[in-house]
Design an enzyme around this catalytic site. Sequence first.
Site, PDB file in Angstrom:
ATOM      1  N   ASN A   1     -60.135 -94.674  47.689  1.00  0.00           N
ATOM      2  CA  ASN A   1     -61.357 -95.438  47.502  1.00  0.00           C
ATOM      3  C   ASN A   1     -62.379 -94.677  48.342  1.00  0.00           C
ATOM      4  O   ASN A   1     -62.234 -94.604  49.566  1.00  0.00           O
ATOM      5  CB  ASN A   1     -61.175 -96.864  48.017  1.00  0.00           C
ATOM      6  CG  ASN A   1     -62.466 -97.653  48.030  1.00  0.00           C
ATOM      7  OD1 ASN A   1     -63.539 -97.126  47.787  1.00  0.00           O
ATOM      8  ND2 ASN A   1     -62.347 -98.933  48.340  1.00  0.00           N
TER       9      ASN A   1
ATOM     10  N   ALA B   1     -65.114 -95.336  49.524  1.00  0.00           N
ATOM     11  CA  ALA B   1     -65.765 -96.128  50.565  1.00  0.00           C
ATOM     12  C   ALA B   1     -64.882 -96.313  51.794  1.00  0.00           C
ATOM     13  O   ALA B   1     -65.335 -96.794  52.825  1.00  0.00           O
ATOM     14  CB  ALA B   1     -66.161 -97.492  50.004  1.00  0.00           C
ATOM     15  N   CYS B   2     -63.615 -95.913  51.704  1.00  0.00           N
ATOM     16  CA  CYS B   2     -62.642 -96.119  52.784  1.00  0.00           C
ATOM     17  C   CYS B   2     -62.660 -94.944  53.764  1.00  0.00           C
ATOM     18  O   CYS B   2     -62.480 -93.791  53.376  1.00  0.00           O
ATOM     19  CB  CYS B   2     -61.258 -96.277  52.151  1.00  0.00           C
ATOM     20  SG  CYS B   2     -59.891 -96.189  53.306  1.00  0.00           S
ATOM     21  N   SER B   3     -62.834 -95.252  55.038  1.00  0.00           N
ATOM     22  CA  SER B   3     -62.878 -94.184  56.053  1.00  0.00           C
ATOM     23  C   SER B   3     -61.525 -93.477  56.186  1.00  0.00           C
ATOM     24  O   SER B   3     -61.486 -92.267  56.418  1.00  0.00           O
ATOM     25  CB  SER B   3     -63.320 -94.746  57.405  1.00  0.00           C
ATOM     26  OG  SER B   3     -62.384 -95.690  57.883  1.00  0.00           O
TER      27      SER B   3
END
Length: 120
Positions: free
Chosen positions: A6, A8-10
């Site tokens: 994803n 958006a996932c760090s």
Amino acid sequence: MEIWINPACSKCRGAVKLLDAEGADYTVRRYLDDVPSPEEIRAVLDRLGLEPWEITRTQEAAAKELGLKDWPRDAEARERWVTALAEHPGLIQRPIITADDGTAVVGRTEEAVRDALARK
């Protein structure tokens, strides 16, 4: 090697950065857009050696709406969990890296990503 991410996932971004730094040959799968089928989820679970509830993000809103915390965690309930992950891919723990040796890891730490890289 494939990595389910994803963007958006760090943790996902960190895993991709490490794979790039190591010169790894891999394919990115944005699993929220390219949703894995139940068959693909079962295959990844087999590669991970895990059960579906072990890769489920149980604190997500969808998990709470489904009442996952109260679902049985046994062989009889396995397909119910797999179906939930296929229908709500945001519940899948990330990133998942499928290694070249046929195994996979949940690459949330640098050590796990390096482990995937070392599997030949």
